[in-house]
Design an enzyme around this catalytic site. Structure first.
Site, PDB file in Angstrom:
ATOM      1  N   ASP A 271      43.623  33.079  43.698  1.00 16.64           N
ATOM      2  CA  ASP A 271      42.908  31.910  43.173  1.00 16.64           C
ATOM      3  C   ASP A 271      41.926  32.195  42.044  1.00 16.64           C
ATOM      4  O   ASP A 271      41.035  31.408  41.784  1.00 16.64           O
ATOM      5  CB  ASP A 271      42.147  31.264  44.337  1.00 16.64           C
ATOM      6  CG  ASP A 271      41.266  32.276  45.059  1.00 16.64           C
ATOM      7  OD1 ASP A 271      40.903  33.290  44.444  1.00 16.64           O
ATOM      8  OD2 ASP A 271      40.938  32.049  46.235  1.00 16.64           O
TER       9      ASP A 271
ATOM     10  N   GLU B  24      49.714  34.900  48.446  1.00 16.95           N
ATOM     11  CA  GLU B  24      48.544  34.309  49.105  1.00 16.95           C
ATOM     12  C   GLU B  24      48.423  32.823  48.736  1.00 16.95           C
ATOM     13  O   GLU B  24      47.420  32.345  48.215  1.00 16.95           O
ATOM     14  CB  GLU B  24      47.238  35.058  48.776  1.00 16.95           C
ATOM     15  CG  GLU B  24      46.105  34.705  49.723  1.00 16.95           C
ATOM     16  CD  GLU B  24      44.841  35.542  49.511  1.00 16.95           C
ATOM     17  OE1 GLU B  24      44.791  36.690  49.963  1.00 16.95           O
ATOM     18  OE2 GLU B  24      43.902  35.027  48.882  1.00 16.95           O
TER      19      GLU B  24
ATOM     20  N   GLU C 293      37.814  28.436  42.530  1.00 21.21           N
ATOM     21  CA  GLU C 293      39.029  28.947  43.180  1.00 21.21           C
ATOM     22  C   GLU C 293      39.858  27.851  43.860  1.00 21.21           C
ATOM     23  O   GLU C 293      41.091  27.899  43.855  1.00 21.21           O
ATOM     24  CB  GLU C 293      38.669  30.027  44.202  1.00 21.21           C
ATOM     25  CG  GLU C 293      38.167  31.330  43.590  1.00 21.21           C
ATOM     26  CD  GLU C 293      36.678  31.308  43.249  1.00 21.21           C
ATOM     27  OE1 GLU C 293      36.020  30.261  43.455  1.00 21.21           O
ATOM     28  OE2 GLU C 293      36.172  32.329  42.759  1.00 21.21           O
TER      29      GLU C 293
ATOM     30  N   HIS D  12      28.924  37.288  46.328  1.00 23.24           N
ATOM     31  CA  HIS D  12      29.155  37.182  44.884  1.00 23.24           C
ATOM     32  C   HIS D  12      29.603  35.804  44.401  1.00 23.24           C
ATOM     33  O   HIS D  12      29.705  35.581  43.200  1.00 23.24           O
ATOM     34  CB  HIS D  12      30.238  38.185  44.451  1.00 23.24           C
ATOM     35  CG  HIS D  12      31.622  37.805  44.906  1.00 23.24           C
ATOM     36  ND1 HIS D  12      32.088  38.115  46.151  1.00 23.24           N
ATOM     37  CD2 HIS D  12      32.618  37.121  44.286  1.00 23.24           C
ATOM     38  CE1 HIS D  12      33.325  37.656  46.282  1.00 23.24           C
ATOM     39  NE2 HIS D  12      33.670  37.035  45.176  1.00 23.24           N
TER      40      HIS D  12
ATOM     41  N   ARG E  38      30.442  32.210  42.924  1.00 25.99           N
ATOM     42  CA  ARG E  38      29.769  31.372  41.916  1.00 25.99           C
ATOM     43  C   ARG E  38      29.051  30.171  42.537  1.00 25.99           C
ATOM     44  O   ARG E  38      27.967  29.797  42.104  1.00 25.99           O
ATOM     45  CB  ARG E  38      30.794  30.854  40.904  1.00 25.99           C
ATOM     46  CG  ARG E  38      30.979  31.744  39.708  1.00 25.99           C
ATOM     47  CD  ARG E  38      31.950  31.098  38.725  1.00 25.99           C
ATOM     48  NE  ARG E  38      31.875  31.695  37.405  1.00 25.99           N
ATOM     49  CZ  ARG E  38      32.382  32.874  37.071  1.00 25.99           C
ATOM     50  NH1 ARG E  38      32.976  33.617  37.964  1.00 25.99           N
ATOM     51  NH2 ARG E  38      32.283  33.323  35.841  1.00 25.99           N
TER      52      ARG E  38
ATOM     53  N   HIS F   9      27.827  43.629  43.805  1.00 29.71           N
ATOM     54  CA  HIS F   9      28.797  43.230  42.768  1.00 29.71           C
ATOM     55  C   HIS F   9      28.160  43.422  41.385  1.00 29.71           C
ATOM     56  O   HIS F   9      26.951  43.235  41.224  1.00 29.71           O
ATOM     57  CB  HIS F   9      29.144  41.758  43.014  1.00 29.71           C
ATOM     58  CG  HIS F   9      30.293  41.228  42.212  1.00 29.71           C
ATOM     59  ND1 HIS F   9      30.243  41.039  40.862  1.00 29.71           N
ATOM     60  CD2 HIS F   9      31.538  40.828  42.592  1.00 29.71           C
ATOM     61  CE1 HIS F   9      31.395  40.549  40.440  1.00 29.71           C
ATOM     62  NE2 HIS F   9      32.201  40.416  41.474  1.00 29.71           N
TER      63      HIS F   9
HETATM   64  C1  UD1 Z   1      35.875  36.810  40.201  1.00 32.91           C
HETATM   65  C2  UD1 Z   1      36.744  35.631  40.632  1.00 32.91           C
HETATM   66  C3  UD1 Z   1      36.510  35.339  42.121  1.00 32.91           C
HETATM   67  C4  UD1 Z   1      36.686  36.597  42.959  1.00 32.91           C
HETATM   68  C5  UD1 Z   1      35.822  37.704  42.403  1.00 32.91           C
HETATM   69  C6  UD1 Z   1      36.083  38.981  43.161  1.00 32.91           C
HETATM   70  C7  UD1 Z   1      37.144  33.840  39.009  1.00 32.91           C
HETATM   71  C8  UD1 Z   1      36.627  32.610  38.382  1.00 32.91           C
HETATM   72  N1  UD1 Z   1      36.339  34.431  39.899  1.00 32.91           N
HETATM   73  O1  UD1 Z   1      34.523  36.398  40.317  1.00 32.91           O
HETATM   74  O2  UD1 Z   1      37.446  34.368  42.548  1.00 32.91           O
HETATM   75  O3  UD1 Z   1      36.292  36.317  44.280  1.00 32.91           O
HETATM   76  O4  UD1 Z   1      36.147  37.915  41.023  1.00 32.91           O
HETATM   77  O5  UD1 Z   1      35.086  39.925  42.989  1.00 32.91           O
HETATM   78  O6  UD1 Z   1      38.221  34.266  38.692  1.00 32.91           O
HETATM   79  N2  UD1 Z   1      31.539  42.631  36.004  1.00 32.91           N
HETATM   80  C9  UD1 Z   1      31.426  43.896  35.492  1.00 32.91           C
HETATM   81  N3  UD1 Z   1      32.378  44.823  35.846  1.00 32.91           N
HETATM   82  C10 UD1 Z   1      33.400  44.549  36.680  1.00 32.91           C
HETATM   83  C11 UD1 Z   1      33.482  43.255  37.209  1.00 32.91           C
HETATM   84  C12 UD1 Z   1      32.552  42.289  36.857  1.00 32.91           C
HETATM   85  O7  UD1 Z   1      30.520  44.205  34.747  1.00 32.91           O
HETATM   86  O8  UD1 Z   1      34.212  45.422  36.965  1.00 32.91           O
HETATM   87  C13 UD1 Z   1      30.520  41.605  35.620  1.00 32.91           C
HETATM   88  C14 UD1 Z   1      30.711  41.104  34.192  1.00 32.91           C
HETATM   89  O9  UD1 Z   1      29.460  40.908  33.613  1.00 32.91           O
HETATM   90  C15 UD1 Z   1      31.404  39.768  34.404  1.00 32.91           C
HETATM   91  C16 UD1 Z   1      30.759  39.300  35.690  1.00 32.91           C
HETATM   92  O10 UD1 Z   1      30.632  40.478  36.472  1.00 32.91           O
HETATM   93  O11 UD1 Z   1      31.206  38.883  33.322  1.00 32.91           O
HETATM   94  C17 UD1 Z   1      31.486  38.229  36.470  1.00 32.91           C
HETATM   95  O12 UD1 Z   1      32.853  38.548  36.621  1.00 32.91           O
HETATM   96  P1  UD1 Z   1      33.924  37.344  36.819  1.00 32.91           P
HETATM   97  O13 UD1 Z   1      35.279  37.924  36.975  1.00 32.91           O
HETATM   98  O14 UD1 Z   1      33.731  36.344  35.752  1.00 32.91           O
HETATM   99  O15 UD1 Z   1      33.429  36.649  38.130  1.00 32.91           O
HETATM  100  P2  UD1 Z   1      33.330  37.179  39.622  1.00 32.91           P
HETATM  101  O16 UD1 Z   1      32.104  36.610  40.227  1.00 32.91           O
HETATM  102  O17 UD1 Z   1      33.542  38.631  39.648  1.00 32.91           O
HETATM  103  N1  UDP Z   2      35.627  45.655  48.223  1.00 28.50           N
HETATM  104  C1  UDP Z   2      35.561  46.922  47.680  1.00 28.50           C
HETATM  105  N2  UDP Z   2      34.350  47.422  47.318  1.00 28.50           N
HETATM  106  C2  UDP Z   2      33.190  46.721  47.476  1.00 28.50           C
HETATM  107  C3  UDP Z   2      33.272  45.411  48.018  1.00 28.50           C
HETATM  108  C4  UDP Z   2      34.510  44.899  48.377  1.00 28.50           C
HETATM  109  O1  UDP Z   2      36.584  47.592  47.543  1.00 28.50           O
HETATM  110  O2  UDP Z   2      32.136  47.249  47.133  1.00 28.50           O
HETATM  111  C5  UDP Z   2      36.945  45.130  48.612  1.00 28.50           C
HETATM  112  C6  UDP Z   2      37.052  44.528  49.990  1.00 28.50           C
HETATM  113  O3  UDP Z   2      37.334  45.514  50.966  1.00 28.50           O
HETATM  114  C7  UDP Z   2      38.176  43.521  49.814  1.00 28.50           C
HETATM  115  C8  UDP Z   2      37.994  43.048  48.374  1.00 28.50           C
HETATM  116  O4  UDP Z   2      37.230  44.062  47.737  1.00 28.50           O
HETATM  117  O5  UDP Z   2      39.446  44.142  49.895  1.00 28.50           O
HETATM  118  C9  UDP Z   2      37.276  41.738  48.345  1.00 28.50           C
HETATM  119  O6  UDP Z   2      36.905  41.486  47.049  1.00 28.50           O
HETATM  120  P1  UDP Z   2      35.747  40.481  46.657  1.00 28.50           P
HETATM  121  O7  UDP Z   2      34.811  40.328  47.790  1.00 28.50           O
HETATM  122  O8  UDP Z   2      35.231  40.955  45.355  1.00 28.50           O
HETATM  123  O9  UDP Z   2      36.547  39.137  46.356  1.00 28.50           O
HETATM  124  P2  UDP Z   2      37.121  37.957  47.260  1.00 28.50           P
HETATM  125  O10 UDP Z   2      37.950  38.538  48.355  1.00 28.50           O
HETATM  126  O11 UDP Z   2      35.960  37.171  47.758  1.00 28.50           O
HETATM  127  O12 UDP Z   2      37.918  37.152  46.295  1.00 28.50           O
END
Ligand code: UD1
Ligand code: UDP
Length: 384
Positions: free
Chosen positions: A98, A120, A134, A210, A212, A244
């Protein structure tokens, strides 16, 4: 007969963890020509997963920006994927779950009239704005997809209620396949702080947060509850919180939790570290989707830091409870599990409503069946 060209698309940490065993399954089978395109909506958090599972994507769009907006992610993915699809012309594109990568991946494939498989599929809260964005991402992908791989029977029913009945298979969740490859009794953490924790003498609580829709006041309330738990149970509890990398989350967590002796704010863990940490923990507090599936399989109670969940199966099994996003509610529920052995025992039993570790095999079989390469559909996953 030509091999089936299947391209797997993902961009964030959870998609990568859940698609990794499927990529391996497709690579193993002679019937498929498998390729992988990452959008890198996440950069560092994606790369650690690729390393652990030894996946080398053929294409990497490298789109991530600091504080990226939903529009930026979606538009960069759409443009990048157009070029990749024109070059490869896959028979089937697989997207997961999602995220914005998922939605853009499905839309880009639709624009090129390429078949779409949704891994999924069928999770729903019924609330357009929660989880945001999502819930709408997965609804829109269900309209676009040709194949729908539902983890559970209740996910299948959600799709049926929306009139989606063709190409639907109940497979279990691939996350349980991934979990089977990472948890080991002799595991050593590369994060040394985690090797030093007293997992027997203390109650180790794993935290992640984490989403939004929790930005702002809900996240502030969650952090206050965590602080209160750490201070109230200073001699009993260790909180481990891999924060995160989102700047919004970093600020919310560090401003309220930094400097407490029994709160360990660590960098995001690799997937194998996270799975092994949960396996050694007492309790999980999270707003993550993936953790709600993994922790029950490991016999760990979960309090969900959200108002609802699209994963009702473990709630029904009694191992997951919705704690909400108010400080007092979260504190009270966690306190009960810390103080009352009976309350804890009532939730701490291993259940596996989400999979039996063979979801990827079922998905690969279903693809072959859909394309007329096999005469038998996979057997349906039945939760126990
Ligand atoms: C995204 C997904 C969410 C998922 C989550 C898993 C969308 C809209 N959201 O949210 O569904 O649950 O990932 O974790 O698709 N960043 C880094 N390095 C990284 C990753 C993130 O610096 O490796 C920072 C960046 O500043 C980035 C911000 O995190 O802009 C947010 O990342 P983003 O993918 O937009 O949103 P998530 O909250 O991670
Ligand atoms: N996870 C990880 N390292 C972390 C936190 C989570 O590998 O520090 C793994 C966790 O075990 C799971 C996945 O990341 O498999 C979940 O991701 P996240 O919580 O970012 O996203 P969501 O599942 O809410 O979309």
């Amino acid at each position: 007969m030509d091999k089936l060209k299947v391209m797997t698309i993902f961009g964030t940490r959870p998609e990568a963890i859940k698609m990794a065993p499927l990529v391996k399954e497709l690579e193993r089978r002679p019937e498929f020509e498998s390729s992988c395109c990452v959008t890198a909506q996440h950069r560092q958090m994606l790369d650690t997963v690729l390393d652990i599972f030894r996946i080398k994507p053929e294409f990497d769009l490298d789109i991530m920006e600091a504080k990226q907006s939903l529009s930026t992610i979606t538009s960069k993915c759409l443009l990048g994927l157009e070029t990749v699809f024109q070059q490869v012309r896959p028979d089937l594109v697989l997207v997961h779950g999602d995220t914005s990568t998922t939605f853009a991946g499905a839309l880009a494939a639709f624009y090129q009239q390429i078949s779409i498989g949704h891994v999924e599929a069928g999770l729903r809260t019924g609330d357009k704005y929660s989880p945001f964005p999502e819930e709408m991402n997965r609804c829109m992908v269900s309209r676009l997809a040709d194949l729908h791989f539902c983890p559970t029977e209740s996910n299948r029913r959600n799709l049926a209620a929306e009139g989606v009945a063709k190409g639907v298979f109940v497979t279990g969740n691939t996350v349980i396949d991934a979990l089977g490859t990472t948890v080991r009794d002799d595991f050593r953490f590369t994060t040394e702080e985690l090797n030093r924790l007293d997992y027997q003498g203390k109650k180790v609580i794993v935290v992640t947060c984490h989403r939004r829709e929790n930005y702002g006041e809900p996240m502030a309330q969650i952090m206050k509850a965590l602080r209160r738990l750490a201070l109230t149970y200073a001699d009993q509890v260790e909180l481990v919180y891999p924060v995160h990398l989102s700047p919004v989350v970093q600020k919310a967590a560090r401003s309220r939790l930094e400097g407490l002796d029994n709160v360990h704010l660590v960098d995001p863990l690799t997937a194998d570290e996270m799975h092994n940490l949960m396996a050694r923990s007492y309790l999980v507090l999270t707003d993550s989707g993936g953790l709600q599936e993994e922790a029950p399989a490991l016999g760990k109670p979960v309090l969900v830091l959200r108002r609802e969940t699209e994963r009702p199966e473990a709630v029904a099994a009694g191992t997951v409870r919705i704690a909400g996003t108010h400080e007092t509610d979260i504190f009270n529920l966690a306190s009960e599990l810390i103080e009352s052995p009976a309350a804890y025992a009532g939730m701490a039993h291993a259940v596996n409503p989400y999979g039996d570790g063979t979801a990827c095999r079922r998905i690969a079989d279903a693809i072959l069946y859909y394309f007329g390469r096999s005469s038998r559909p996979p057997e349906t996953f039945q939760s126990r």
